[in-house]
Write a protein that holds these residues in place. Structure first.
Motif, mmCIF file in Angstrom:
data_model
loop_
_atom_site.group_PDB
_atom_site.id
_atom_site.type_symbol
_atom_site.label_atom_id
_atom_site.label_comp_id
_atom_site.label_asym_id
_atom_site.label_seq_id
_atom_site.Cartn_x
_atom_site.Cartn_y
_atom_site.Cartn_z
ATOM 1 N N GLN A 1 27.506 -20.498 -39.367
ATOM 2 C CA GLN A 1 28.463 -19.441 -39.301
ATOM 3 C C GLN A 1 28.388 -18.288 -40.609
ATOM 4 O O GLN A 1 28.346 -17.058 -40.111
ATOM 5 N N ASP A 2 27.959 -18.778 -41.560
ATOM 6 C CA ASP A 2 27.727 -17.969 -42.755
ATOM 7 C C ASP A 2 26.586 -16.971 -42.321
ATOM 8 O O ASP A 2 26.537 -15.963 -42.681
ATOM 9 N N PHE A 3 25.529 -17.458 -41.990
ATOM 10 C CA PHE A 3 24.422 -16.986 -41.508
ATOM 11 C C PHE A 3 24.811 -15.979 -40.549
ATOM 12 O O PHE A 3 24.199 -14.641 -40.632
ATOM 13 N N TYR A 4 25.431 -16.219 -39.421
ATOM 14 C CA TYR A 4 25.874 -15.182 -38.216
ATOM 15 C C TYR A 4 26.621 -14.130 -39.046
ATOM 16 O O TYR A 4 26.122 -13.075 -38.589
ATOM 17 N N ASN A 5 27.485 -14.487 -39.888
ATOM 18 C CA ASN A 5 28.147 -13.466 -40.505
ATOM 19 C C ASN A 5 27.473 -12.282 -41.232
ATOM 20 O O ASN A 5 27.739 -11.217 -41.015
ATOM 21 N N VAL A 6 26.627 -13.070 -42.035
ATOM 22 C CA VAL A 6 25.582 -11.910 -42.830
ATOM 23 C C VAL A 6 24.763 -10.984 -41.833
ATOM 24 O O VAL A 6 24.821 -9.761 -42.190
ATOM 25 N N ILE A 7 24.251 -11.559 -40.927
ATOM 26 C CA ILE A 7 23.423 -10.856 -39.916
ATOM 27 C C ILE A 7 24.256 -9.862 -39.392
ATOM 28 O O ILE A 7 24.112 -8.617 -38.936
#
Length: 82
Positions: free
Chosen positions: A69-75
């Motif tokens: 989810q952190d990865f998705y949020n950054v993108i």
């Protein structure tokens, strides 16, 4: 592109390019442990994300990134800022 589309595209890249089992890709799952990629794979992942989404990722983008989810949020934030 909706957030759902972004997540699906990221998941597709992980599954197709890095042979990640779809079952381990869950929003709360630990990113590093689940992906089990080496440092060169991470470079490839950054290049693929940048070319597929038209964003630039820097070292600072990865600090504090622990889950999918952190990865998705950054993108998602990078795309929204374009």
């Amino acid at each position: 592109m909706s957030n759902t589309d972004i997540k699906q595209k990221i998941n597709d890249i992980l599954i197709e390019e890095f042979e990640v089992d779809e079952e381990v890709i869950k929003p709360g799952a630990p990113l590093k442990e689940s992906l089990d990629l080496d440092s060169l794979d991470y470079v490839d992942l950054v290049v693929l994300i940048e070319s597929n989404f038209g964003v630039k990722l820097g070292e600072a983008d990865f600090s504090g990134m622990t889950t999918f989810q952190d990865f998705y949020n950054v993108i998602e934030k990078k795309i929204a800022a374009k």
